[in-house]
Design a protein around this motif. Structure first.
Motif, PDB file in Angstrom:
ATOM      1  N   SER A 159      71.474  41.070 -69.759  1.00  0.00           N
ATOM      2  CA  SER A 159      70.860  41.708 -70.938  1.00  0.00           C
ATOM      3  C   SER A 159      71.350  43.142 -71.026  1.00  0.00           C
ATOM      4  N   VAL A 160      71.618  43.587 -72.236  1.00  0.00           N
ATOM      5  CA  VAL A 160      72.049  44.977 -72.411  1.00  0.00           C
ATOM      6  C   VAL A 160      70.984  45.927 -71.846  1.00  0.00           C
ATOM      7  N   CYS A 161      69.735  45.522 -71.895  1.00  0.00           N
ATOM      8  CA  CYS A 161      68.644  46.374 -71.397  1.00  0.00           C
ATOM      9  C   CYS A 161      68.774  46.631 -69.899  1.00  0.00           C
ATOM     10  N   PHE A 162      69.282  45.616 -69.177  1.00  0.00           N
ATOM     11  CA  PHE A 162      69.359  45.739 -67.724  1.00  0.00           C
ATOM     12  C   PHE A 162      70.398  46.768 -67.267  1.00  0.00           C
ATOM     13  N   TYR A 163      71.291  47.199 -68.174  1.00  0.00           N
ATOM     14  CA  TYR A 163      72.210  48.260 -67.750  1.00  0.00           C
ATOM     15  C   TYR A 163      71.455  49.523 -67.373  1.00  0.00           C
ATOM     16  N   CYS A 164      70.284  49.712 -67.970  1.00  0.00           N
ATOM     17  CA  CYS A 164      69.477  50.890 -67.616  1.00  0.00           C
ATOM     18  C   CYS A 164      68.172  50.532 -66.919  1.00  0.00           C
ATOM     19  N   HIS A 165      67.489  49.487 -67.402  1.00  0.00           N
ATOM     20  CA  HIS A 165      66.200  49.110 -66.808  1.00  0.00           C
ATOM     21  C   HIS A 165      66.462  48.284 -65.550  1.00  0.00           C
ATOM     22  N   TYR A 166      66.952  48.958 -64.534  1.00  0.00           N
ATOM     23  CA  TYR A 166      67.561  48.362 -63.354  1.00  0.00           C
ATOM     24  C   TYR A 166      67.295  49.296 -62.178  1.00  0.00           C
ATOM     25  N   GLY A 167      67.411  48.795 -60.971  1.00  0.00           N
ATOM     26  CA  GLY A 167      67.222  49.666 -59.806  1.00  0.00           C
ATOM     27  C   GLY A 167      68.457  50.492 -59.537  1.00  0.00           C
ATOM     28  N   SER A 168      68.857  50.534 -58.306  1.00  0.00           N
ATOM     29  CA  SER A 168      70.041  51.282 -57.951  1.00  0.00           C
ATOM     30  C   SER A 168      71.251  50.641 -58.624  1.00  0.00           C
ATOM     31  N   GLY A 169      72.041  51.428 -59.363  1.00  0.00           N
ATOM     32  CA  GLY A 169      73.131  50.887 -60.167  1.00  0.00           C
ATOM     33  C   GLY A 169      72.847  51.004 -61.651  1.00  0.00           C
ATOM     34  N   THR A 170      71.729  51.621 -62.014  1.00  0.00           N
ATOM     35  CA  THR A 170      71.429  51.842 -63.433  1.00  0.00           C
ATOM     36  C   THR A 170      72.460  52.788 -64.032  1.00  0.00           C
ATOM     37  N   LEU A 171      72.768  52.569 -65.325  1.00  0.00           N
ATOM     38  CA  LEU A 171      73.677  53.498 -65.992  1.00  0.00           C
ATOM     39  C   LEU A 171      72.927  54.718 -66.518  1.00  0.00           C
ATOM     40  N   GLN A 172      71.598  54.695 -66.463  1.00  0.00           N
ATOM     41  CA  GLN A 172      70.813  55.801 -66.999  1.00  0.00           C
ATOM     42  C   GLN A 172      70.764  56.948 -65.999  1.00  0.00           C
ATOM     43  N   SER A 173      70.973  58.148 -66.506  1.00  0.00           N
ATOM     44  CA  SER A 173      70.899  59.326 -65.654  1.00  0.00           C
ATOM     45  C   SER A 173      69.937  60.346 -66.266  1.00  0.00           C
ATOM     46  N   PRO A 174      68.949  60.858 -65.541  1.00  0.00           N
ATOM     47  CA  PRO A 174      68.626  60.435 -64.184  1.00  0.00           C
ATOM     48  C   PRO A 174      67.984  59.051 -64.173  1.00  0.00           C
ATOM     49  N   ALA A 175      68.038  58.383 -63.013  1.00  0.00           N
ATOM     50  CA  ALA A 175      67.416  57.066 -62.882  1.00  0.00           C
ATOM     51  C   ALA A 175      65.905  57.195 -63.109  1.00  0.00           C
ATOM     52  N   PHE A 176      65.246  56.118 -63.490  1.00  0.00           N
ATOM     53  CA  PHE A 176      63.810  56.168 -63.769  1.00  0.00           C
ATOM     54  C   PHE A 176      63.187  54.854 -63.310  1.00  0.00           C
ATOM     55  N   ASN A 177      61.860  54.840 -63.257  1.00  0.00           N
ATOM     56  CA  ASN A 177      61.156  53.635 -62.816  1.00  0.00           C
ATOM     57  C   ASN A 177      60.230  53.103 -63.894  1.00  0.00           C
ATOM     58  N   ASN A 178      60.096  51.786 -63.933  1.00  0.00           N
ATOM     59  CA  ASN A 178      59.021  51.113 -64.660  1.00  0.00           C
ATOM     60  C   ASN A 178      58.404  50.134 -63.675  1.00  0.00           C
ATOM     61  N   TYR A 179      57.102  49.965 -63.744  1.00  0.00           N
ATOM     62  CA  TYR A 179      56.425  49.129 -62.751  1.00  0.00           C
ATOM     63  C   TYR A 179      55.809  47.900 -63.417  1.00  0.00           C
ATOM     64  N   SER A 180      55.199  47.055 -62.599  1.00  0.00           N
ATOM     65  CA  SER A 180      54.485  45.902 -63.140  1.00  0.00           C
ATOM     66  C   SER A 180      53.207  46.384 -63.823  1.00  0.00           C
TER      67      SER A 180
END
Ligand code: HEC
Ligand code: HEC
Ligand code: HEC
Ligand code: HEC
Ligand code: HEC
Ligand code: HEC
Ligand code: HEC
Ligand code: HEC
Length: 469
Positions: free
Chosen positions: A103-124
């Motif tokens: 999914s295109v979303c997973f390029y950023c909504h991902y753990g280590s290896g995210t393309l988003q800078s700075p990395a960020f978190n979303n939880y359950s």
């Protein structure tokens, strides 16, 4: 549709400037107010070949005109892709494990290896809106790669009208499955938890029937008033405060109306296929009153006679003892869960006693006299209902009292062999027996408890025909 034409022309005439040049355009205000368009915490792709000076929030962090930027092809490579996205919108993967390119979303909504800078978190949901102190999963990708999950292929096929009974006008055949519940151009960040503050006027979700607006951001779209006045918020983890934000608000006036949201798809008429379960889903009637002939009692239908329930329901500040309406998200995660059936890890202020690894009965489980069956489902029920430990200090996740001794019991304590196998503490005997001393093999709870259930599985002559969910 008009909105799409405007958006496409904005996109084609240069994604960098146009929403500034045409601030009155449909997408500009909402986009800049959105989490992705936010100039302080919005999108910022950091990838090989991608210009480092593109402003945070710029459309080009997700879209690439001609599949390239300045003649180079930054990561992720390949394309051109639908909607001029940086990668294919959705791969069509049918079951987990998902990989980043699914999914295109997973390029950023991902753990280590995210393309988003700075990395960020979303939880359950259990963590963000229930207070579970556990810190995993901490990104959307991992949440979907769980024991149970909303299957992206099935959601995609359902919203686009390729499977099942329903299609929504906003989803062409190349839609992203996440779009069934989110609109990427307007979604906001409500949560902030576990760190920061909660703002219910900033919703992350859009109903599939209302894709162009947010759901739950206006107070008339909250659970209280829009769906019911009989919602009692469950406890926040380890607290006397309530979900979804560890506050004293107890009536759902700060909670998006998730019932209306989820029942856009999961209602009593839609036909929905699940690849993971290998069958069509049960219909869900959350609205019809009528006691034993109505819909689910956890919905608008009222429990009959009494319930044996824990707090906050037992001494609810709403001032009622039956007639509660629950929210889907009191029991379910929206994305994925370590239990089957998207069942939350934290419910009503505490962690489930153990993981629920199966609910579906095996062959023969539901034919009386019942063989020894799984009572894992009880780990969920006893977050709210009284098991024998709550009722008389008996064993946790043993369910004799509610079925045999409560004033509202369905089955008097006799003729054990009609239903049970094994056990000790008396046989055919009478009412002199007590749950404190008898033991019998448990019966698979799912024979009688599921959305839409009654006790049809009980033996002839002992059936109560009560609505049992
Ligand atoms: C280029 C990176 C990127 C891509 C691609 C991306 N997102 Fe996001 N998304 C973000 C960032 C950054 C935020 C703000 C995160 C934060 O601070 O919590 C965000 C926030 C969100 C939010 C708001 C909720 C919140 O907690 O902030 C939703 C909903 C969301 N994204 C859904 C999606 C969906 C659905 C897709 C794919 C259709 C997608 N995103 C693709 C980077 C991205
Ligand atoms: C976080 C990633 C992301 C950002 C940032 C983003 N888009 Fe999109 N856009 C998408 C995705 C994903 C789709 C496909 C939508 C779907 O499948 O439902 C899309 C679709 C579109 C479409 C097709 C019509 C539609 O609405 O589905 C247009 C036009 C568009 N985007 C324009 C823009 C413009 C203009 C901006 C900046 C103002 C922008 N996008 C910013 C991810 C993004
Ligand atoms: C069946 C509906 C549904 C689908 C499909 C779905 N989501 Fe969500 N999503 C929700 C709900 C409900 C919430 C929680 C409520 C909220 O944050 O307002 C949520 C929350 C989020 C958040 C905010 C998380 C947080 O920290 O609160 C992000 C980011 C997000 N979703 C991204 C995605 C992405 C990416 C996909 C696809 C891979 C996706 N969602 C698919 C319903 C859905
Ligand atoms: C009291 C907890 C609880 C609440 C509230 C709840 N569910 Fe469930 N749900 C369950 C349990 C337990 C199962 C597994 C048993 C079953 O399949 O019905 C389940 C199963 C499901 C399933 C799979 C059904 C199938 O075919 O097996 C769907 C879909 C679902 N729930 C949707 C919803 C929606 C939508 C709502 C709100 C309208 C909701 N649930 C409210 C506990 C709950
Ligand atoms: C856009 C339509 C849509 C919405 C909205 C939606 N669902 Fe679903 N849901 C589906 C589809 C399609 C499936 C079948 C695929 C699957 O089993 O994951 C499904 C499956 C499920 C299942 C069974 C999961 C399993 O173990 O296979 C549960 C439970 C469920 N949904 C709960 C919810 C809840 C709770 C909400 C609201 C937060 C919700 N759904 C909102 C489309 C939707
Ligand atoms: C989040 C709390 C919660 C969970 C978890 C929960 N319930 Fe309930 N349940 C309630 C409440 C509150 C009511 C009362 C509804 C009403 O007043 O109409 C209720 C009512 C019922 C009733 C109707 C009783 C009657 O006398 O009519 C049955 C049956 C039931 N629940 C079974 C279950 C089973 C089985 C489970 C586990 C699979 C479960 N519940 C999980 C809160 C919960
Ligand atoms: C009409 C069916 C029926 C009859 C007859 C019946 N039971 Fe039950 N019993 C149940 C159901 C349903 C449960 C709840 C599921 C469970 O806990 O296994 C239950 C639960 C129990 C439990 C708790 C089991 C556990 O570990 O959770 C005990 C002990 C028990 N019954 C003893 C008896 C005894 C002793 C008799 C005869 C005097 C008897 N039952 C007669 C249906 C019946
Ligand atoms: C043979 C059918 C059957 C089986 C199997 C069964 N139950 Fe029940 N259960 C019932 C009936 C009937 C009721 C009464 C519903 C009512 O009060 O209207 C009930 C009520 C309940 C209630 C709600 C009680 C209240 O009023 O607060 C809970 C919780 C519950 N059962 C949990 C379980 C658990 C956990 C299991 C598995 C260990 C289980 N049941 C197995 C038939 C069954």
């Amino acid at each position: 549709m008009r909105r799409n034409i405007i958006l496409i022309s904005i996109l084609l005439c240069g994604m960098v400037l146009c929403w500034i040049l045409y601030p009155d355009r449909a997408s500009s205000g909402p986009y800049l107010d959105s989490a992705h368009g936010n100039t302080s915490y919005g999108v910022k792709r950091s990838a090989t070949g991608f210009p480092a000076d593109y402003a945070k929030g710029n459309c080009a962090h997700c879209h690439e005109q001609h599949a390239s930027i300045g003649g180079a092809e930054p990561d992720p490579a390949g394309g051109p892709d639908k909607f001029l996205l940086m990668s294919p919108n959705f791969s069509g993967k049918t079951v987990i494990p998902y990989i980043q390119s699914d999914s295109v979303c997973f390029y950023c909504h991902y753990g280590s290896g995210t393309l988003q800078s700075p990395a960020f978190n979303n939880y359950s949901y259990s963590i963000t809106f229930g207070g579970n102190p556990d810190a995993t999963p901490n990104n959307i990708f991992n949440t979907f790669n769980s024991t149970s999950y909303h299957n992206l292929y099935d959601v995609y096929r359902f919203i686009a009208g390729l499977s099942g009974s329903k299609s929504f006008p906003n989803f062409p055949a190349d839609s992203n499955p996440c779009s069934g519940c989110h609109n990427v151009h307007i979604a906001k960040k409500s949560c902030g938890k576990p760190a920061g503050s909660y703002d219910p006027t900033k919703s992350a979700i859009s109903r599939p029937t209302g894709h162009d607006s947010l759901w739950g951001d206006d107070d008339i779209e909250r659970l209280k008033t829009n769906f019911t006045s009989y919602y009692q918020s469950p406890y926040w983890y380890g607290s006397w405060n309530y979900e979804p934000n560890n506050s004293p608000v107890y009536d759902g006036s700060n909670l998006p109306d998730y019932n209306t949201f989820c029942t856009d798809c999961h209602n009593n008429t839609n036909i929905i296929y699940s690849t993971a379960l290998g069958r069509y889903l049960r219909a869900i009637d959350w609205v019809t009153p009528g006691g034993e002939t109505g819909g689910d009692k956890h919905g608008k239908n009222d429990a009959t006679n009494g319930i044996d329930i824990d707090n906050p329901y037992a001494s609810s500040p709403l001032g009622i003892s039956v007639g509660f309406v629950l929210a889907c998200t009191d029991c379910h995660e929206p994305h994925g869960a370590p239990n089957v059936m998207l069942i939350r890890q934290v419910v009503n202020g505490g962690v489930l006693y153990r993981t629920i690894s199966s609910v579906t009965p095996t062959a023969g489980d539901c034919t009386p006299p019942f063989p020894a069956g799984s009572k894992e489902l009880g780990y969920l029920c006893n977050r709210c209902h009284m098991d024998d430990a709550d009722a008389f200090g008996g064993t946790a996740n043993k369910w004799c009292y509610i079925h045999h001794e409560s004033t509202d019991r369905p089955y008097p304590l006799n003729q054990c062999g009609f239903c049970h196998s094994g056990g000790d503490g008396g046989g055919g005997g009478g009412e002199s027996m007590s749950c404190e001393t008898v033991s019998r093999n448990p019966i698979n709870c799912n024979c009688c408890h599921f959305h839409g259930s009654d006790d049809n599985a009980a033996p002839d002559g002992r059936r109560t025909n009560r609505r049992t969910f």
